[in-house]
Design an enzyme around this catalytic site. Structure first.
Site, PDB file in Angstrom:
ATOM      1  N   SER A  67      34.787  -6.980 -35.140  1.00 29.82           N
ATOM      2  CA  SER A  67      34.744  -5.519 -35.218  1.00 29.82           C
ATOM      3  C   SER A  67      33.387  -5.042 -35.746  1.00 29.82           C
ATOM      4  CB  SER A  67      35.868  -5.003 -36.127  1.00 29.82           C
ATOM      5  OG  SER A  67      35.573  -5.291 -37.484  1.00 29.82           O
ATOM      6  N   ASN A  68      33.069  -3.790 -35.424  1.00 28.03           N
ATOM      7  CA  ASN A  68      31.773  -3.265 -35.855  1.00 28.03           C
ATOM      8  C   ASN A  68      31.674  -3.146 -37.369  1.00 28.03           C
ATOM      9  OD1 ASN A  68      31.235  -3.188 -33.167  1.00 28.03           O
ATOM     10  ND2 ASN A  68      30.764  -1.003 -33.066  1.00 28.03           N
ATOM     11  N   TYR A 128      39.700 -17.778 -29.261  1.00 29.10           N
ATOM     12  CA  TYR A 128      39.271 -17.532 -30.636  1.00 29.10           C
ATOM     13  C   TYR A 128      40.365 -16.820 -31.436  1.00 29.10           C
ATOM     14  CZ  TYR A 128      34.318 -18.932 -30.286  1.00 29.10           C
ATOM     15  OH  TYR A 128      33.148 -19.632 -30.174  1.00 29.10           O
ATOM     16  N   GLN A 172      38.190 -17.621 -23.482  1.00 25.67           N
ATOM     17  CA  GLN A 172      37.777 -17.892 -24.857  1.00 25.67           C
ATOM     18  C   GLN A 172      38.992 -17.900 -25.783  1.00 25.67           C
ATOM     19  OE1 GLN A 172      35.914 -14.632 -27.042  1.00 25.67           O
ATOM     20  NE2 GLN A 172      34.286 -15.999 -27.706  1.00 25.67           N
ATOM     21  N   GLU A 230      27.503 -13.699 -27.487  1.00 21.70           N
ATOM     22  CA  GLU A 230      28.533 -12.747 -27.076  1.00 21.70           C
ATOM     23  C   GLU A 230      28.181 -11.347 -27.560  1.00 21.70           C
ATOM     24  OE1 GLU A 230      33.369 -11.993 -27.400  1.00 21.70           O
ATOM     25  OE2 GLU A 230      32.454 -13.666 -28.479  1.00 21.70           O
TER      26      GLU A 230
END
Length: 402
Positions: free
Chosen positions: A387-388, A130, A128, A246
């Site tokens: 990120s969370n 990205y 991937q 994802e």
């Protein structure tokens, strides 16, 4: 969660168990037991994928016409649970879990006909493209350029933290085809042959010593416009669609619960299952069961709409943070035996040059061998796929209207 399954569903469970008992080899189980990353190595992933493809069970979420199973929500749930209980290794998510759904949702008929069978056969192994050095969770800040050159684009730039780029022959990649307008505009979703001239892959070693991540550099790489998925300059739509799979396409619950059971068994065998540690395990188990219930509901919704939507962010937050919590409990259980960790700097081709002398066997019980590298690797869980903190922002805006 107390679910009552029909007689037909229980029969299906027995079929899955019989299949795993017959086809999940001792070597595959042993590998999965000692995994410290969320990703299997290519040889392991492809060995298990070939077995599942032969059975027709490799991609339950795909439509039947492309190789999916046509299972009900209950069957998919049962399959996930039994895979976790049997200790099966995960497949590489880049092809079946991410690129495949993106092609099914936005690819042309020709792209689906060409790439989907190659994903299943393993002829194409994907990575991937990205994140970039200055564009991670703020993915719209990417600058890797794709300049129009007739029937091709000329690509220049770099990607980072690229899982399995050193083993992949194909990359699904976000490139900037127009620098004007909002950052989300002018991005194109492009399929790139990693064997093209001008592609360079440099390894990034994990804290655990494993070679999983890479930096990838592109210098005047020519890519046919036929490899654009969706429309030119509208790749952000495809990217958001893929990221939902994802973030929320994996079933965290069954594997988390399997890890809780394993920790409880080890603690009991070592005489360490005191009241305090038992309470911690029970709390973790309750949280994993709640996540599992939410995932089951989400699977039912996906069967209707085809996309996880905003709940993907919730699943990603809870799944990764619970996984990290379990690594902390494993460290507590291992105690001093988690300390003498010696990284194994290896790749599928053998020791990484310059690090051969560091492959010193560690000491302690078998259950403690992978505790520290798993803890170190799992720190990335709350960062990758957005990120969370970003996920909480998505939820506050999309769900709460803040």
């Amino acid at each position: 969660m107390n679910l009552a399954f029909t007689r037909e569903e229980e029969t299906f469970r027995e079929e899955v168990r019989d299949f795993l008992a017959d086809k999940l080899t001792a070597d595959l189980r042993a590998y999965a037991k000692r995994m410290t990353s969320v990703y299997s190595t290519k040889p392991i992933a492809m060995e298990w994928q070939r077995i599942l493809v032969a059975k027709g069970w490799a991609c339950p979420s795909w439509p039947v016409e492309y190789g999916g199973t046509g299972w009900s929500t209950a069957q998919r749930y049962i399959f996930d649970v039994e895979m976790a209980r049997a200790g099966a290794p995960p497949l590489s998510p880049m092809g079946i879990g991410m690129c495949g759904p993106a092609l099914i949702g936005h690819g042309s008929k020709a792209q689906k006909g060409h790439y989907l069978p190659r994903i299943l056969s393993g002829e194409d192994f994907w990575c991937q493209g990205y994140s970039e050095p200055h564009a991670g969770s703020d993915l719209a800040a990417l600058t890797m350029s794709a300049i129009d050159d007739g029937d091709h684009f000329i690509c220049n730039g770099s990607k980072i933290w690229t899982t399995h780029a050193h083993e992949a022959n194909m990359m699904f990649c976000l490139v900037r085809t127009d620098a004007n307008g909002k950052p989300q505009q002018g991005i194109t979703f492009l399929l790139i042959d990693m064997g093209q001239p001008g592609v360079r892959v440099d390894p990034i070693l994990m804290l655990s010593g494993e070679h999983i991540q890479n930096a990838v550099f592109f210098t005047d790489v020519r890519v046919p416009k036929a490899n654009v998925v969706g429309k030119i300059n509208e790749g952000w739509t495809v990217a958001k669609y893929l990221l939902e799979f994802e973030r929320g396409g994996s079933a965290y619950g069954p594997r988390l619960l399997s890890r809780v059971r394993n920790l409880r068994q080890i603690a009991a065998e070592e005489g360490l299952l005191d009241a305090d540690f038992a309470r911690k395990l029970s709390q973790a188990e309750a949280e994993a069961q709640a996540l599992e219930a939410a995932e089951l509901q989400l699977m039912s919704e996906i069967s209707g709409s085809g996309t996880p939507g905003l709940k993907a962010s919730m699943m990603k937050i809870r799944g990764t943070e619970l996984s990290q919590h379990l690594t902390e409990l494993a460290l507590e259980l291992a105690g001093v035996y988690a300390a003498p960790f010696q990284p194994h700097h290896t790749s599928p081709g053998g020791p990484v040059p310059g690090f051969e002398g560091l492959n010193t066997p560690r000491v302690g019980p078998e259950s403690a061998v992978t505790v520290t590298p798993k803890y170190l690797n799992d720190r990335a869980g709350s960062i990758y796929a957005g990120s969370n903190e970003i996920q909480r922002g998505i939820l506050s805006k999309g769900q709460l209207g803040l």
